[in-house]
Scaffold this motif. Structure first.
Motif, PDB file in Angstrom:
ATOM      1  N   ILE A 144     -12.016  18.868  19.955  1.00  0.00           N
ATOM      2  CA  ILE A 144     -11.993  17.558  19.321  1.00  0.00           C
ATOM      3  C   ILE A 144     -10.969  17.551  18.191  1.00  0.00           C
ATOM      4  N   ALA A 178     -10.430  15.522  15.048  1.00  0.00           N
ATOM      5  CA  ALA A 178     -11.178  14.574  14.221  1.00  0.00           C
ATOM      6  C   ALA A 178     -10.293  14.008  13.123  1.00  0.00           C
ATOM      7  N   LYS A 221     -14.303  21.959  25.342  1.00  0.00           N
ATOM      8  CA  LYS A 221     -14.018  20.676  24.703  1.00  0.00           C
ATOM      9  C   LYS A 221     -13.505  20.903  23.286  1.00  0.00           C
ATOM     10  N   GLU A 281     -18.140  10.985  13.901  1.00  0.00           N
ATOM     11  CA  GLU A 281     -18.656  10.802  15.257  1.00  0.00           C
ATOM     12  C   GLU A 281     -18.303  11.967  16.172  1.00  0.00           C
ATOM     13  N   ILE A 282     -18.215  13.158  15.638  1.00  0.00           N
ATOM     14  CA  ILE A 282     -17.874  14.325  16.447  1.00  0.00           C
ATOM     15  C   ILE A 282     -18.980  14.559  17.471  1.00  0.00           C
ATOM     16  N   PRO A 283     -18.634  14.648  18.752  1.00  0.00           N
ATOM     17  CA  PRO A 283     -19.658  14.833  19.779  1.00  0.00           C
ATOM     18  C   PRO A 283     -20.382  16.174  19.639  1.00  0.00           C
ATOM     19  N   THR A 341      -9.089  19.444  12.352  1.00  0.00           N
ATOM     20  CA  THR A 341      -9.012  18.291  11.465  1.00  0.00           C
ATOM     21  C   THR A 341      -8.174  18.622  10.245  1.00  0.00           C
ATOM     22  N   GLU A 358     -10.253  15.581  23.083  1.00  0.00           N
ATOM     23  CA  GLU A 358     -10.615  14.215  22.731  1.00  0.00           C
ATOM     24  C   GLU A 358     -10.325  13.955  21.257  1.00  0.00           C
ATOM     25  N   HIS A 359     -10.106  12.702  20.952  1.00  0.00           N
ATOM     26  CA  HIS A 359      -9.906  12.239  19.582  1.00  0.00           C
ATOM     27  C   HIS A 359     -11.203  11.589  19.133  1.00  0.00           C
ATOM     28  N   SER A 360     -11.618  11.835  17.898  1.00  0.00           N
ATOM     29  CA  SER A 360     -12.871  11.289  17.396  1.00  0.00           C
ATOM     30  C   SER A 360     -12.769  11.028  15.905  1.00  0.00           C
TER      31      SER A 360
END
Length: 103
Positions: free
Chosen positions: A13, A15, A11, A48-50, A58, A42-44
């Motif tokens: 991210i 950010a 995964k 709110e980073i999972p 980032t 995914e975009h976050s």
């Protein structure tokens, strides 16, 4: 320095904080580049980073906040350019080739 084992990234991210759409474009580009690698992109929002993120990319100016949100041990890769940044390209290449890089 932190080592990223591209073979173990599941995964990634992207950010952001500004809400301008540039990071969404980057996430879309990375999804296309990594679609055959079994990696979820995914975009976050940066705050709110999972917790299950394996690597976070980032903007330079958000890197410190992303490190706090991502937690210890999750590599955060700062970049300057939304498209064609060498730091992001190295991560993509490591994932695609299943190799390790130090960041």
């Amino acid at each position: 320095m932190v080592t990223i084992d591209g073979a173990n990234v599941k995964k990634l991210i992207v950010a952001c904080d500004a809400g301008m759409g540039s990071s969404i474009m980057l996430a879309t580009t990375l999804k296309k580049q990594l679609k055959n690698s079994g990696v979820t992109v995914e975009h976050s929002a940066v705050h709110e980073i999972p917790a299950d993120a394996d690597v976070v990319v980032t903007q330079n100016n958000l890197a410190a906040r992303a490190r706090e949100a991502a937690g210890e041990g999750t590599p955060v890769i700062p970049f300057q350019l939304f498209m064609g940044d060498p730091a992001v390209a190295r991560v993509v290449e490591a994932i695609q080739n299943g190799t390790s890089i130090e960041v």
